[in-house]
Design an enzyme around this catalytic site. Sequence first.
Site, PDB file in Angstrom:
ATOM      1  N   LYS A   8      16.451  21.983 -10.944  1.00  0.00           N
ATOM      2  CA  LYS A   8      15.714  20.742 -11.137  1.00  0.00           C
ATOM      3  C   LYS A   8      16.490  19.668 -11.893  1.00  0.00           C
ATOM      4  CE  LYS A   8      12.059  19.746 -10.179  1.00  0.00           C
ATOM      5  NZ  LYS A   8      10.760  19.949 -10.812  1.00  0.00           N
ATOM      6  N   SER A  29      14.614  21.817 -15.758  1.00  0.00           N
ATOM      7  CA  SER A  29      13.478  22.723 -15.968  1.00  0.00           C
ATOM      8  C   SER A  29      13.944  23.966 -16.710  1.00  0.00           C
ATOM      9  CB  SER A  29      12.906  23.097 -14.603  1.00  0.00           C
ATOM     10  OG  SER A  29      12.176  24.293 -14.685  1.00  0.00           O
ATOM     11  N   HIS A  89       0.835  -1.216   0.000  1.00  0.00           N
ATOM     12  CA  HIS A  89       0.000   0.000   0.000  1.00  0.00           C
ATOM     13  C   HIS A  89       0.864   1.258   0.000  1.00  0.00           C
ATOM     14  CE1 HIS A  89      -3.347  -2.686   1.245  1.00  0.00           C
ATOM     15  NE2 HIS A  89      -2.393  -3.266   1.980  1.00  0.00           N
ATOM     16  N   GLU A 128       9.459   8.804 -16.684  1.00  0.00           N
ATOM     17  CA  GLU A 128       8.085   9.299 -16.896  1.00  0.00           C
ATOM     18  C   GLU A 128       7.590   8.940 -18.290  1.00  0.00           C
ATOM     19  OE1 GLU A 128       7.606  13.508 -15.407  1.00  0.00           O
ATOM     20  OE2 GLU A 128       9.667  13.106 -14.839  1.00  0.00           O
TER      21      GLU A 128
END
Length: 493
Positions: free
Chosen positions: A282, A276, A155, A289
Site C-alpha cells: 500500500k 499499511s 457530477h 486525507e
Amino acid sequence: MSDILRRGRLSSTPDEDMIKFTSSMSADKWIFEADILVDMAHTVMLLEQNIIKEQDCSNILKGLLKIREEGIGKLDHTYEDIHISLESRLIDLAGEDTGGRMHSGRSRNDEVATCIRIRLRDELLSLMEELSDLCKTLLTKALDNTVTLMPGFTHLQHAQPTTFAHHLVAHSDAIGRDIERAMDAFSRVNRCPLGSAAFASTGFALDRERTCSLLGFDTILGNSMDAVSTRDFLIESVSVMSNIMINLSKLAEEIIIWSSSEFSFVELDDMYASTSSIMPQKKNPDSAELVRGKTGTVLGSQMALLSLCKALPLSYNRDLQEATPNMWRAVETTRGAVRITKGMIATMKINAESMAEKSVLGFTTATELADTMVREADIPFRTAHQIVGVLAQGKGDPTLDEIDNVASDIIGESLSDRGLTETMVAEALDPIRNVSRRNIEGGPAPDEMERAIKVRLKELGTIKENIAGLNRDIESALKVLFGIVKEYTGKDV
Ligand code: ARG
C-alpha cells in the site's frame, strides 16, 4: 496570600481543579511576546503623559526585558492568565512601588484584546504568504501542463476534455480569493483596543493614538465598550480560514481520487504518503486525507466561536477566554494544511499518458460535436443536442454516416447535405482540437492558459509586495518602540 490579584477582595485560594478550569495560561503562550510589547508601549506612553516617573518607566522596561529573556517558563503558572502572572513577575523583579504602577489606566480586558490582535495579525500575514506560495506552486505546475489533456468532470462523470493546467488554475483562483479575504480580515484585525481599560476607558490622560502607533496598528477602536467586548475579528478571521480549508479539502479530495488505481492521474511523493501495517504493497495519500479531515477541526472552531459570542451581553465576559484557543487551533491547522498542500503539489508525479487516455472516455467530445453541427450545418443547438444524445447511446465515436442516419430520422435531412464533412467530425472528436478551440478568456486552450497563468503570476508579485509592505509597517512601528525602550534601559531589544 501573595497572589497580587486575589489578595484584596478574595480570601480563599482556588484549588487545583478550579485553577485548571479557569486558567488560560496554556493558550496564553500564543500571546506572551505580544503581551510584553503591549506592556512596553503602555509604559512608555504612561511616562510621556507624566503618569509615571522616568525612573519607574526605566525599571519597568528593564523588568520586562528580563521577563522576555527568561521566557514564559519562568512565570508562575498558577495564576489565571499570562497578564497577571507577568505583572506579578515584574513586581518580584522591580518591587511593587515600581512594577505595581504599570497597570495604571489599564484592564486585562483591553490588554488581552490588544494581545490577540497583535498575534493574529502576524499569523494572518504569514498565512497570506503561505497562500501566495501555494498559488505560485499551482501556477508553476500549470505552466508545465498547458497541453496535458485530462477529462473534466461534472457530477464526477466524464464531461469534456480539458487540461491539467486549466484544473490547477481553477484551484489557484479560489486560493487567490482566500488571500483577498484574509487581507480584508487583516484590515479589521489591525485596530487597537488599548486604552479602553475595563470598558469605560479611564480618567488617566492616556494617549491612545500613541500606543496605537507604537504597536503598529492602523487605527484605534473608537468606542471603549465595543473595543473590549468584540470578538467579531476572530469570527471573521476563522471564517476566512474555514473557507481556505474547504478549498484545500476539495483539492485534497481530488488528489485522493486521482491517486487511486481507477484514476492513476498522479502519484504523491513518498514523503507525503504512508503505508499499511498489514498490506505491504500500500501507498496511501494520508497527507491529503488529513487536509480533508482537519477541515472539520477548523469548521468546528468556527462553530465554537459563533456559539460562544452569540447573545453575550456587553462588555467583557469570561466566556471570551474560551474563544481564543479555538482561533489558535484554527490558525495552526490552516497554516499547516496550506504548507502541506503546497508540498504535495510541488512534488507529485503526473501521469500525463493516463490522463490523456481517459480524457476521451465517455464521449467527452460530444459537446464539441454538437457545436460543430451548429456551426457547420446551421442547425439549432437543441436539435444538435438531440442528435448527439442519440449517437451517445451507441458504442465508440460516431462516423459521418451514423450522424447522417440519426439526423435524417430527426430532421428529415442529412447533415452532410448541409455541409458537414468527415474532417469536421474528426476534428470535433479530437480532444486536443477540442481544448484548443476553447480559447476565449477563462478557457483551457493552451495559448489562453499560458496568458492567464502569466497574468496571475504577475498579480501574485504585487500581492507579495503588499504583504511585505504590511510587515514592514509593523516592523518600523516596533522599531520606534524598541528605540525608546533602549533609551531607558540601555539595552538592545
Ligand atoms: N484570560 C482572560 C481572557 O483570555 C484575560 C482577561 C481577563 N479579564 C477579566 N476581567 N477576568 O479573556
